[in-house]
Design a protein around this motif. Structure first.
Motif, mmCIF file in Angstrom:
data_model
loop_
_atom_site.group_PDB
_atom_site.id
_atom_site.type_symbol
_atom_site.label_atom_id
_atom_site.label_comp_id
_atom_site.label_asym_id
_atom_site.label_seq_id
_atom_site.Cartn_x
_atom_site.Cartn_y
_atom_site.Cartn_z
ATOM 1 N N LEU A 614 0.818 -1.205 0.000
ATOM 2 C CA LEU A 614 0.000 0.000 0.000
ATOM 3 C C LEU A 614 0.858 1.264 0.000
ATOM 4 O O LEU A 614 0.598 2.221 -0.742
ATOM 5 C CB LEU A 614 -0.927 -0.023 1.224
ATOM 6 C CG LEU A 614 -1.985 1.071 1.327
ATOM 7 C CD1 LEU A 614 -2.795 1.182 0.050
ATOM 8 C CD2 LEU A 614 -2.907 0.791 2.507
ATOM 9 N N SER A 615 1.894 1.275 0.807
ATOM 10 C CA SER A 615 2.774 2.445 0.853
ATOM 11 C C SER A 615 3.441 2.663 -0.503
ATOM 12 O O SER A 615 3.560 3.796 -0.983
ATOM 13 C CB SER A 615 3.834 2.256 1.941
ATOM 14 O OG SER A 615 4.786 3.292 1.911
ATOM 15 N N ARG A 648 -6.020 -3.248 0.112
ATOM 16 C CA ARG A 648 -5.069 -2.259 -0.409
ATOM 17 C C ARG A 648 -5.696 -1.425 -1.529
ATOM 18 O O ARG A 648 -5.606 -0.198 -1.530
ATOM 19 C CB ARG A 648 -3.821 -2.958 -0.942
ATOM 20 C CG ARG A 648 -2.899 -3.505 0.133
ATOM 21 C CD ARG A 648 -1.786 -4.292 -0.511
ATOM 22 N NE ARG A 648 -0.874 -4.853 0.483
ATOM 23 C CZ ARG A 648 -0.130 -5.912 0.272
ATOM 24 N NH1 ARG A 648 -0.166 -6.535 -0.884
ATOM 25 N NH2 ARG A 648 0.678 -6.368 1.216
ATOM 26 N N ASP A 665 -2.286 0.985 6.214
ATOM 27 C CA ASP A 665 -1.169 0.079 5.943
ATOM 28 C C ASP A 665 -0.723 -0.607 7.228
ATOM 29 O O ASP A 665 -0.403 -1.799 7.240
ATOM 30 C CB ASP A 665 -0.013 0.868 5.326
ATOM 31 C CG ASP A 665 0.968 -0.016 4.586
ATOM 32 O OD1 ASP A 665 0.627 -1.172 4.281
ATOM 33 O OD2 ASP A 665 2.095 0.434 4.320
ATOM 34 N N ARG A 669 -0.712 -4.623 7.597
ATOM 35 C CA ARG A 669 0.568 -5.348 7.665
ATOM 36 C C ARG A 669 1.082 -5.555 9.069
ATOM 37 O O ARG A 669 1.888 -6.445 9.310
ATOM 38 C CB ARG A 669 1.631 -4.598 6.862
ATOM 39 C CG ARG A 669 1.387 -4.603 5.381
ATOM 40 C CD ARG A 669 2.620 -4.183 4.640
ATOM 41 N NE ARG A 669 2.950 -2.781 4.818
ATOM 42 C CZ ARG A 669 4.150 -2.263 4.582
ATOM 43 N NH1 ARG A 669 5.137 -3.041 4.197
ATOM 44 N NH2 ARG A 669 4.361 -0.972 4.734
ATOM 45 N N PHE A 674 5.520 -3.006 8.449
ATOM 46 C CA PHE A 674 5.449 -1.572 8.143
ATOM 47 C C PHE A 674 6.810 -0.915 8.357
ATOM 48 O O PHE A 674 7.249 -0.086 7.566
ATOM 49 C CB PHE A 674 4.405 -0.915 9.052
ATOM 50 C CG PHE A 674 4.140 0.538 8.731
ATOM 51 C CD1 PHE A 674 3.075 0.887 7.925
ATOM 52 C CD2 PHE A 674 4.938 1.540 9.240
ATOM 53 C CE1 PHE A 674 2.813 2.221 7.622
ATOM 54 C CE2 PHE A 674 4.703 2.872 8.948
ATOM 55 C CZ PHE A 674 3.621 3.209 8.136
#
Length: 732
Positions: A614-615, A648, A665, A669, A674
């Motif tokens: 996602l990041s 996501r 996120d 996670r 993360f």
């Protein structure tokens, strides 16, 4: 079952060849000691006993101290405290039964199987089926033996059966377990029976005395010794639900202890840094930083002005700054870093800026050159691709102090790079560097300022870290508790909104048509692929194939290809063409994730978006929306999607707020993933959950300074018990 590992259906057995080899090696060692000319019982040193496979496995898992084993908690529990009559067991029940073996045979049904029929005292029967077994199992499960077995009851064509149950040989007087049986995280080389005995033994030896003063332990929580005894051997009456969801008071005590140790370590690191010296960096009136501000072609946002003042205040102190500058993609962190660098250079010191990739480092370099060269500031460029005389020229400029600013990748911290007067170091995307790299950087920077004078107070440069991945508050309170945090929470004016669309790969032709239309209107497009070349392991569209496909579809429009394996000069040439507008479409891998700034690019396609984190998706999306034209990010996915993949893509479609993205996120996670390389594979929080245990975190955060002030020895023991050697990771 726990007591007899040799009869467990999955207990590993060393191959005969390994036993022979070990015996020969032992004989050889013994002979070598005994046959020496000086050998005697008094003088010959005893050979260290060879470690067994389970011992080596325990070391690999970090179980080297008694306290490590005491804190190695069960994943789940098995109830071996009661016997269930087979007549009362239903299909799908996991039960423990006991009875006499009335039949034991080997059959070939596609594969060799051991089939054992067990009859309990009430006349109920069950078949035990083993697909993997050893001669020792056959011997134990011989006809007439009394066996206690535990497994899941399955009702099939051949009646009731258990497949691969745990079992042990017993008699009528063999007592039942008095507590639930723990099942520990382990490995193939470390049988449960061995680990259970090791933990039970360690619990007796481990120093589990109370370190904390009674007044500092939250009310209603048990002692640490009671906590661990309970969690390793809970009574049958213990509620499994509260054990498994970690809400039991015993779990609360462990979480509190762990969070407190982590807070103590971070706050102690902060205090230690306060005793170090650093150069006092103040810009002069009308100096470089003021001239830079006057020369910029734009005005700073209110958020940029605020964080610039926070950083300037830190730089003016004689203690080293340790600050994290965080802001969403496109928020303008680079100009804030440039102003901080200008303050350091104005005060007569050098500045180093390090980025994780050459493309990002070059983007910084070009921007800084554009801003600073007109002000007569020499900027050096050091990366792995700069070779020969050009590299030596840059090294000489940094070492002599002629280069006031040095920009580059991790090459900046190589042994051959030295500085004359380094006062400020800036690390961009700091989470992309490993723990070892960040610790090496801090040591190198400190070494550049210190001499060997006895009694000299250690001196460190100021350190500014930047991240476009905003840190959720709970993480900032834990992993970054020793950092001051500045946040740019405002985007520069004129940025266009980004609309995110999620399409299945079946609509690929439709997406290509949209690209053709955008290119015809004079816009530029990114197309991001996860792989460079074809892979047999993953059926993904690759960058080279997509480049060919788009080149054919766009009829003479310039389509470029960019990936990490290209020579640096070639990458630079491609980026220059795209930045200048001569290239319409850039097909790239994630090398364009950060730092690339092309305002005319208004459309991005991310292929196989389900494969990205996602990041990373948010970082990639931030490459568009940098101009005044409305921008679109298309996420192409290939189904079926996992629950994580759906979460996501849904988050990306619903928000463009980097802080909300970071929060989601973290939910998806967890903190370990993360944080990435910060932990270097060492999980710093094993028991606490930063979302669910926020009240415990707040309590630990408030208690840590009191404990450091009033009970420093207790604080030291608490950190050593919980973190050991991992404290260095927290400082990185």
């Amino acid at each position: 079952m726990s007591e007899v590992p040799s009869v467990s259906s999955k207990a590993p057995r060393a191959p005969k060849s390994a036993n022979k080899t070990a015996t020969k090696a032992a004989s050889k060692r013994a002979g070598a000691v005994a046959s020496g000319p000086e050998a005697s019982a008094a003088s010959a040193p005893a050979a260290a006993p060879a470690k067994s496979a389970p011992q080596k496995a325990m070391e690999r898992m970090g179980l080297t101290r008694d306290i490590d084993l005491a804190l190695h908690l069960p994943l789940r529990y098995e109830d071996e405290t009661q016997i269930t009559p087979l007549a009362a067991a239903h299909d799908g029940d996991t039960v423990q039964c006991e009875g006499e073996v009335i039949e034991s045979r080997i059959e070939i049904r596609g594969r060799r199987q051991l089939l054992v029929k067990l009859r309990d005292d009430q006349g109920g029967q069950v078949q035990l089926r083993f697909l993997h077994f050893y001669p020792a199992h056959q011997k134990t499960l011989a006809v007439g033996a009394r066996i206690r077995a535990r497994g899941e009851i399955r009702v099939g064509f051949f009646g009731r059966e258990m497949v691969h149950p745990s079992f042990r040989k017993v008699d009528e007087q063999t007592p039942l377990a008095t507590s639930l049986t723990p099942v520990y995280p382990t490995s193939a080389q470390l049988p449960q029976a061995y680990l259970r005995k090791a933990v039970a033994s360690a619990l007796k030896r481990a120093p589990l005395d109370e370190v904390l003063p009674p007044s500092m332990i939250p009310a209603g929580l048990p002692s640490l010794r009671e906590t661990l005894q309970f969690l390793h051997h809970p009574p049958p009456s213990a509620g499994l639900s509260t054990l498994e969801d970690h809400t039991h008071p015993a779990w609360q005590r462990l979480k509190f202890e762990e969070l407190l140790a982590q807070q103590l370590s971070q706050q102690q690191a902060q205090r230690e840094r306060a005793h170090l010296r650093a150069p006092v960096l103040r810009g002069s009136k009308g100096g470089l930083h003021e001239r830079l501000l006057g020369a910029l072609p734009f005005a700073l946002t209110g958020a940029q002005q605020r964080v610039t003042e926070e950083i300037a205040a830190d730089l003016a102190l004689p203690q080293p700054m340790h600050r994290l500058l965080q802001g969403d993609v496109g928020s303008g962190k680079t100009v804030v870093a440039a102003i901080a660098a200008a303050v350091a250079m104005d005060a007569g010191w050098q500045c180093a800026l390090m980025a994780p990739t050459e493309i990002l480092a070059e983007q910084h370099f070009r921007k800084l050159i554009g801003w600073l060269e007109p002000l007569d500031v020499e900027v050096a460029w050091i990366t792995g691709s700069v070779k020969g005389k050009a590299r030596q020229k840059m090294l000489d400029a940094a070492a002599s102090g002629e280069a006031k600013l040095v920009v580059g990748t991790h090459a900046v911290i190589e042994d051959k790079v030295s500085f004359a007067r380094l006062g400020l170091a800036i690390i961009d995307e700091q989470h992309r560097f490993g723990v070892a790299q960040r610790l090496a950087l801090r040591k190198k920077l400190a070494d550049s300022l210190n001499d060997d004078t006895p009694g000299a107070v250690p001196m460190e440069p100021h350190l500014l870290m930047m991240s476009a991945t905003p840190i959720p508050r709970t993480l900032a309170m834990t992993y970054f508790a020793d950092l001051a945090v500045s946040t740019i929470d405002e985007l520069p004016p004129g940025r266009s909104p980004i609309v995110t669309r999620v399409f299945a790969d079946g609509r690929r032709d439709e997406v290509i048509e949209k690209i053709a239309a955008a290119v015809q209107d004079g816009r530029q497009v990114y197309w991001v692929c996860p792989l460079i070349e074809e892979s047999e392991a993953l059926d993904l569209k690759n960058a080279t194939e997509t480049h060919e496909e788009l080149s054919a579809a766009l009829h003479g429009k310039s389509v470029g290809l960019l990936h990490g394996r290209m020579p640096p000069a070639e990458k630079a040439a491609v980026m220059a063409l795209f930045s200048s507008g001569e290239m319409s479409v850039l097909v790239a891998t994630t090398v364009i994730e950060v730092g690339v700034d092309v305002p005319n690019a208004s459309l991005m396609v991310i292929e196989h978006a389900e494969r990205f984190g996602l990041s990373q998706l948010h970082q990639l999306r931030g490459r568009v929306g940098r101009g005044s034209v409305a921008s679109v990010c298309v996420l192409l996915y290939t189904g079926p999607l996992s629950d994580t993949g759906k979460s996501r893509l849904r988050a990306m479609a619903e928000t463009t707020d980097g802080f909300e993205i970071a929060r989601r996120d973290l939910d998806i996670r967890g903190p370990g993933e993360f944080m990435g390389a910060r932990q270097s594979g060492a999980q710093l929080l094993r028991f606490a959950d930063l979302q669910e245990d926020a009240p415990l975190l707040s309590a630990a955060r408030a208690l840590a300074p009191r404990l450091l002030d009033d009970y420093p020895q207790a604080a030291l023991r608490q950190v050593e018990r919980w973190l050991g050697h991992k404290t260095e990771y927290l400082k990185a």
